[in-house]
Write a protein that holds these residues in place. Structure first.
Motif, PDB file in Angstrom:
ATOM      1  N   GLU A  38      49.907  71.950  63.383  1.00 30.89           N
ATOM      2  CA  GLU A  38      51.129  72.721  63.611  1.00 30.89           C
ATOM      3  C   GLU A  38      50.854  73.900  64.547  1.00 30.89           C
ATOM      4  O   GLU A  38      51.664  74.203  65.435  1.00 30.89           O
ATOM      5  CB  GLU A  38      51.687  73.223  62.282  1.00 30.89           C
TER       6      GLU A  38
ATOM      7  N   ASN B  34      58.351  73.316  62.683  1.00 36.39           N
ATOM      8  CA  ASN B  34      58.515  73.100  61.241  1.00 36.39           C
ATOM      9  C   ASN B  34      59.240  71.786  60.960  1.00 36.39           C
ATOM     10  O   ASN B  34      58.895  71.058  60.022  1.00 36.39           O
ATOM     11  CB  ASN B  34      59.287  74.264  60.621  1.00 36.39           C
ATOM     12  N   LEU B  35      60.247  71.480  61.774  1.00 40.48           N
ATOM     13  CA  LEU B  35      60.975  70.218  61.608  1.00 40.48           C
ATOM     14  C   LEU B  35      60.059  69.033  61.883  1.00 40.48           C
ATOM     15  O   LEU B  35      60.083  68.024  61.168  1.00 40.48           O
ATOM     16  CB  LEU B  35      62.179  70.191  62.544  1.00 40.48           C
TER      17      LEU B  35
ATOM     18  N   ARG C 129      57.799  68.569  58.898  1.00 43.78           N
ATOM     19  CA  ARG C 129      58.516  67.957  57.770  1.00 43.78           C
ATOM     20  C   ARG C 129      58.784  66.482  58.043  1.00 43.78           C
ATOM     21  O   ARG C 129      58.651  65.645  57.140  1.00 43.78           O
ATOM     22  CB  ARG C 129      59.825  68.690  57.497  1.00 43.78           C
TER      23      ARG C 129
ATOM     24  N   ARG D 172      55.716  64.588  57.216  1.00 40.30           N
ATOM     25  CA  ARG D 172      55.473  64.504  55.775  1.00 40.30           C
ATOM     26  C   ARG D 172      56.443  63.543  55.096  1.00 40.30           C
ATOM     27  O   ARG D 172      56.077  62.853  54.136  1.00 40.30           O
ATOM     28  CB  ARG D 172      55.612  65.892  55.123  1.00 40.30           C
ATOM     29  N   CYS D 173      57.677  63.513  55.578  1.00 43.64           N
ATOM     30  CA  CYS D 173      58.743  62.739  54.921  1.00 43.64           C
ATOM     31  C   CYS D 173      59.081  61.463  55.690  1.00 43.64           C
ATOM     32  O   CYS D 173      60.199  60.943  55.580  1.00 43.64           O
ATOM     33  CB  CYS D 173      59.993  63.603  54.781  1.00 43.64           C
TER      34      CYS D 173
ATOM     35  N   TRP E 128      62.599  59.346  55.508  1.00 43.47           N
ATOM     36  CA  TRP E 128      63.533  59.482  56.622  1.00 43.47           C
ATOM     37  C   TRP E 128      63.727  58.186  57.405  1.00 43.47           C
ATOM     38  O   TRP E 128      64.616  58.099  58.253  1.00 43.47           O
ATOM     39  CB  TRP E 128      63.031  60.552  57.588  1.00 43.47           C
TER      40      TRP E 128
ATOM     41  N   ALA F 263      64.881  66.092  51.849  1.00 41.28           N
ATOM     42  CA  ALA F 263      63.744  66.668  51.121  1.00 41.28           C
ATOM     43  C   ALA F 263      63.586  65.936  49.796  1.00 41.28           C
ATOM     44  O   ALA F 263      64.277  66.253  48.819  1.00 41.28           O
ATOM     45  CB  ALA F 263      63.958  68.160  50.887  1.00 41.28           C
TER      46      ALA F 263
ATOM     47  N   GLU G  97      58.996  68.018  48.115  1.00 41.74           N
ATOM     48  CA  GLU G  97      58.999  68.623  49.452  1.00 41.74           C
ATOM     49  C   GLU G  97      59.335  70.110  49.369  1.00 41.74           C
ATOM     50  O   GLU G  97      58.616  70.946  49.908  1.00 41.74           O
ATOM     51  CB  GLU G  97      59.987  67.891  50.356  1.00 41.74           C
ATOM     52  N   GLU G  98      60.429  70.433  48.705  1.00 41.96           N
ATOM     53  CA  GLU G  98      60.766  71.842  48.482  1.00 41.96           C
ATOM     54  C   GLU G  98      60.509  72.255  47.041  1.00 41.96           C
ATOM     55  O   GLU G  98      60.199  73.408  46.767  1.00 41.96           O
ATOM     56  CB  GLU G  98      62.228  72.105  48.854  1.00 41.96           C
TER      57      GLU G  98
END
Length: 254
Positions: free
Chosen positions: A4, A28-29, A32, A35-36, A40, A233, A237-238
């Protein structure tokens, strides 16, 4: 974190100064999305397929413009490059990794542009906003795609109001930003494809609805051709206690 940091540094170096405050959000997007990726995947495929379906109906495929091109994960980039003479990608920030990918395009037919597509600066002072007026100067325009951008215009406007502590904003500023984008798309003399999230739910482990938010601030989009859920998320994730699911619609505007 190292990747990052490298992405941030490289992207900041290739981003015009006025758009550099947005680099952190884009990185940041990107993180994410990595990670997802599994969560997604269906949303991204649905978005790509809807855009591709619209593009295939065109008799002429000269210039395509993608508004909110972002990470290029939800846009059928390779297919558009192959189908059109020119593809223009427009967003606040184009990550260094995305720009590197574009340099390997054998057709050399992709252009990128950094641009604020919101109209915020005009609407906040009561001026008519025409954030898409530049499209009138794009030659041989056959397709415009608004790619998961619309809700970000409203969210970005809300964050700016909070960040800059603007107290005297018009009451209808946020829905005005949404309507401005939709009206501009509807007025274009070409095929227009809209994909956007419209709302999100925060859902607990027991399936209970903990929060619902309208991302379009009361503006309705009639007759969507397709709709699906986007698990933005997943659990973990959050928080381990809830997940966030966005509702997405797609339709042709013209």
């Amino acid at each position: 974190m190292i990747l990052e940091a490298l992405q941030y540094a490289a992207t900041r170096a290739v981003t015009p100064k006025e758009f550099r405050p947005h680099v952190r959000y884009s990185v940041n997007l990107w993180a994410r999305a990595n990670r997802c990726a599994a969560a997604w995947a269906e949303h991204e495929n649905n978005s790509r397929q809807f855009v591709l379906q619209s593009a295939r109906t065109l008799k002429q495929r000269r210039t395509a413009v993608v508004l909110g091109s972002g990470l290029l994960r939800d846009v059928p980039h390779n297919a558009l490059v192959a189908m059109f003479d020119t593809v223009v990608l427009v967003d606040l920030v184009h990550l260094a990794s995305v720009q590197a990918k574009l340099r390997f395009n054998a057709k050399k037919n992709v252009r990128i542009a950094n641009r604020d597509l919101s109209g915020f600066d005009d609407l906040i002072v009561g001026r008519p906003a025409e954030p898409l007026d530049f499209l009138r100067r794009v030659p041989y325009l056959d397709l415009v795609v608004s790619a998961n951008l619309l809700s970000q215009i409203g969210t970005g406007g809300q964050h700016r109001l909070e960040r800059e502590k603007i107290a005297n904003a018009p009451d209808d500023l946020l829905p005005g930003l949404i309507r401005t984008h939709l009206d501009a798309l509807a007025g274009l003399p070409c095929k227009v494809c809209l994909v956007t999230d419209t709302a999100f739910d925060i859902i607990g482990k027991d399936g209970s609805l903990q929060q619902h938010e309208d991302l379009l601030h009361g503006v309705e989009i009639a007759s969507p051709a397709a709709a699906w859920d986007w698990p933005l998320a997943p659990f973990g994730e959050e928080s381990r206690d809830y997940r966030i699911v966005h509702r997405v619609i797609a339709r042709e505007m013209t």
